[in-house]
Design an enzyme around this catalytic site. Sequence first.
Site, PDB file in Angstrom:
ATOM      1  N   PRO A  77       0.836  -1.210   0.000  1.00 34.48           N
ATOM      2  CG  PRO A  77       0.117  -0.936   2.203  1.00 34.48           C
ATOM      3  CD  PRO A  77       0.811  -1.905   1.293  1.00 34.48           C
ATOM      4  CB  SER A 106      -2.769   3.461   0.531  1.00 34.10           C
ATOM      5  OG  SER A 106      -2.712   4.411   1.568  1.00 34.10           O
ATOM      6  CE1 TYR A 134      -0.570   3.941   8.620  1.00 36.37           C
ATOM      7  CE2 TYR A 134      -1.814   5.017   6.882  1.00 36.37           C
ATOM      8  CZ  TYR A 134      -0.617   4.528   7.372  1.00 36.37           C
ATOM      9  OH  TYR A 134       0.526   4.629   6.615  1.00 36.37           O
ATOM     10  CB  THR A 160      -0.163   0.321   8.621  1.00 37.32           C
ATOM     11  OG1 THR A 160      -0.429  -0.183   7.308  1.00 37.32           O
ATOM     12  CG2 THR A 160       1.263   0.833   8.691  1.00 37.32           C
ATOM     13  NE  ARG A 169       7.988   9.387   6.353  1.00 32.68           N
ATOM     14  CZ  ARG A 169       6.752   9.050   5.967  1.00 32.68           C
ATOM     15  NH1 ARG A 169       6.196   9.622   4.920  1.00 32.68           N
ATOM     16  NH2 ARG A 169       6.073   8.126   6.636  1.00 32.68           N
ATOM     17  CE  LYS A 225       2.954  -2.020   4.455  1.00 33.22           C
ATOM     18  NZ  LYS A 225       3.344  -0.691   4.938  1.00 33.22           N
ATOM     19  CB  SER A 247       6.633  -3.715   6.626  1.00 29.69           C
ATOM     20  OG  SER A 247       6.700  -2.430   6.023  1.00 29.69           O
ATOM     21  CG  HIS A 249       5.738   2.983   6.734  1.00 28.97           C
ATOM     22  ND1 HIS A 249       4.546   2.754   7.382  1.00 28.97           N
ATOM     23  CD2 HIS A 249       5.456   3.923   5.802  1.00 28.97           C
ATOM     24  CE1 HIS A 249       3.599   3.522   6.858  1.00 28.97           C
ATOM     25  NE2 HIS A 249       4.125   4.231   5.891  1.00 28.97           N
ATOM     26  CG  ASP A 280       6.834  -3.873   2.879  1.00 31.27           C
ATOM     27  OD1 ASP A 280       7.688  -3.522   3.720  1.00 31.27           O
ATOM     28  OD2 ASP A 280       5.673  -3.407   2.881  1.00 31.27           O
ATOM     29  CB  ILE A 283      11.648  -6.594  -2.951  1.00 31.18           C
ATOM     30  CG1 ILE A 283      11.912  -7.398  -1.678  1.00 31.18           C
ATOM     31  CG2 ILE A 283      11.451  -7.525  -4.152  1.00 31.18           C
ATOM     32  CD1 ILE A 283      10.709  -7.765  -0.923  1.00 31.18           C
ATOM     33  NE  ARG A 304      10.835   4.862  -1.090  1.00 31.03           N
ATOM     34  CZ  ARG A 304      10.988   4.219   0.081  1.00 31.03           C
ATOM     35  NH1 ARG A 304      11.149   2.904   0.087  1.00 31.03           N
ATOM     36  NH2 ARG A 304      10.972   4.875   1.213  1.00 31.03           N
TER      37      ARG A 304
HETATM   38  C1  FNR Z   1       4.344   3.930   1.759  1.00 32.43           C
HETATM   39  N1  FNR Z   1       4.005   2.943   2.656  1.00 32.43           N
HETATM   40  C2  FNR Z   1       2.730   2.919   3.179  1.00 32.43           C
HETATM   41  N2  FNR Z   1       2.355   1.919   4.008  1.00 32.43           N
HETATM   42  C3  FNR Z   1       1.095   1.864   4.488  1.00 32.43           C
HETATM   43  O1  FNR Z   1       0.785   0.951   5.239  1.00 32.43           O
HETATM   44  N3  FNR Z   1       0.177   2.809   4.132  1.00 32.43           N
HETATM   45  C4  FNR Z   1       0.478   3.837   3.307  1.00 32.43           C
HETATM   46  O2  FNR Z   1      -0.363   4.660   2.987  1.00 32.43           O
HETATM   47  C5  FNR Z   1       1.811   3.931   2.832  1.00 32.43           C
HETATM   48  N4  FNR Z   1       2.178   4.960   2.035  1.00 32.43           N
HETATM   49  C6  FNR Z   1       3.417   4.964   1.456  1.00 32.43           C
HETATM   50  C7  FNR Z   1       3.740   5.962   0.557  1.00 32.43           C
HETATM   51  C8  FNR Z   1       4.967   5.935  -0.098  1.00 32.43           C
HETATM   52  C9  FNR Z   1       5.304   7.012  -1.080  1.00 32.43           C
HETATM   53  C10 FNR Z   1       5.893   4.896   0.176  1.00 32.43           C
HETATM   54  C11 FNR Z   1       7.222   4.816  -0.532  1.00 32.43           C
HETATM   55  C12 FNR Z   1       5.588   3.922   1.096  1.00 32.43           C
HETATM   56  C13 FNR Z   1       4.946   1.827   2.944  1.00 32.43           C
HETATM   57  C14 FNR Z   1       4.806   0.708   1.913  1.00 32.43           C
HETATM   58  O3  FNR Z   1       3.615   0.004   2.094  1.00 32.43           O
HETATM   59  C15 FNR Z   1       5.938  -0.320   2.016  1.00 32.43           C
HETATM   60  O4  FNR Z   1       6.067  -0.760   3.332  1.00 32.43           O
HETATM   61  C16 FNR Z   1       7.290   0.181   1.505  1.00 32.43           C
HETATM   62  O5  FNR Z   1       7.132   1.078   0.436  1.00 32.43           O
HETATM   63  C17 FNR Z   1       8.130  -1.005   1.062  1.00 32.43           C
HETATM   64  O6  FNR Z   1       9.375  -0.611   0.678  1.00 32.43           O
HETATM   65  P1  FNR Z   1       9.831  -0.364  -0.856  1.00 32.43           P
HETATM   66  O7  FNR Z   1       9.340  -1.512  -1.697  1.00 32.43           O
HETATM   67  O8  FNR Z   1       9.257   0.957  -1.248  1.00 32.43           O
HETATM   68  O9  FNR Z   1      11.323  -0.351  -0.705  1.00 32.43           O
HETATM   69  C1  LAC Z   2       3.628   7.506   4.064  1.00 29.48           C
HETATM   70  C2  LAC Z   2       2.308   7.355   4.787  1.00 29.48           C
HETATM   71  C3  LAC Z   2       1.181   8.017   4.174  1.00 29.48           C
HETATM   72  O1  LAC Z   2       4.496   6.650   4.260  1.00 29.48           O
HETATM   73  O2  LAC Z   2       2.046   6.036   5.108  1.00 29.48           O
HETATM   74  O3  LAC Z   2       3.845   8.519   3.368  1.00 29.48           O
END
Ligand code: FNR
Ligand code: LAC
Length: 351
Positions: A77, A106, A134, A160, A169, A225, A247, A249, A280, A283, A304
């Site tokens: 997501p 998401s 969430y 999550t 960030r 997660k 994970s 995140h 995750d 990868i 990503r």
């Molecule tokens: C996320 N991730 C994330 N996770 C989640 O549970 N809810 C969310 O809304 C989001 N939003 C989100 C936005 C962006 C831009 C990124 C990059 C990531 C985390 C995501 O689910 C996941 O755990 C990671 O992105 C996995 O790592 P890689 O594959 O990006 O390296």
């Molecule tokens: C993020 C949040 C929205 O990683 O989960 O940007």
Amino acid sequence: MEPVNLSDYESAAREKLPLEIFDYYAGGANDEITVQENLSAYSRLRLQYRVLRDVSQRSLATTVLDHSLAFPVLIAPTAFHRLAHPEGELATARAAAQAGTIMIVSMVATTPIEEVAKVNATIPNAPCLWMQIYILPDRNFTTEMVHRAEAAGCGALVLTVDSPVFGQRERDIRHRFHELPDGLSLANFTTFNGIAPARFEFKADLTWEDVSWLRSTTDLPILLKGIVHPDDACLALTHGVDGIIVSNHGGRQLDTAVATIEVLPEIVDAVAGRLPVLVDGGIRRGTDVLKALALGAAAVAIGRPVLWGLTVAGEAGVGNVLELLRREMDLAMALCGCSSIVEINRDLLRL
Ligand code: FNR
Ligand code: LAC
């Protein structure tokens, strides 16, 4: 030039996106040590392959929580797909369904879950969607979201649990990137069936009691997660959870957190087959998928790279990202002497 791997998609997306959007997607917490570490932990692992095993017929198909997948790579997501492409989550959903895999949508999508589900349903034999949520301070809104996911036909909830507060960030702070551009919204947070929208905020007092509460609101399978500690995996077992996604995140919450692939084995050992464990973070190659499966993951998810594919070419871009990874994984299996997913095990890794 035509992208030949996932990293090419990242480069192409960097060219195409406004810097603050690229940085929102690519970035992580603080010094981004965990963002890097998720990647480098895979490159440190070495495969000790087998030979002379007739790999002429190979299958990547698998099942997770009784859902059939063409190959063991789900879409993690991620928020705000319409920042990448005007079709946003709809394009991602079509690509996932065409590829025979699950998109975890998401909760902070820029398209309402009902519309994503409608598109998913138009594709023959599409796996069902999973919905990420969430738990918000407003439980009524959270319950409504769960009911909407059920009504939309989602096959599981992904809760999550790594975000009681928001990570720091620094790329976003520098760009002052804190709001969606005009025309985009948190589409699940608009008035629905007369229920007023909640404010999107994390629940800082989130505990295992909230997990039990969520369990009581739905019959859908629940995956947690954001687990990286085996003791939390054991607690998940005693709280009626159906699966775990290891994970951090994508390194966006706690910087210097452990790489997910490094803790996967201890979590797999802790749950001892009682739950499927997914992973995750970082990868990017078929060999990474193979390594995660070798260490006991039932499947992996990518975040990503999907956003890079979406940026570059919408549905086709996401489809190609998935296809590149599928082909790399198929090749890696052949070269490791594996014809099916069940043959992938720890013996393939020199630890
Ligand atoms: C996320 N991730 C994330 N996770 C989640 O549970 N809810 C969310 O809304 C989001 N939003 C989100 C936005 C962006 C831009 C990124 C990059 C990531 C985390 C995501 O689910 C996941 O755990 C990671 O992105 C996995 O790592 P890689 O594959 O990006 O390296
Ligand atoms: C993020 C949040 C929205 O990683 O989960 O940007």
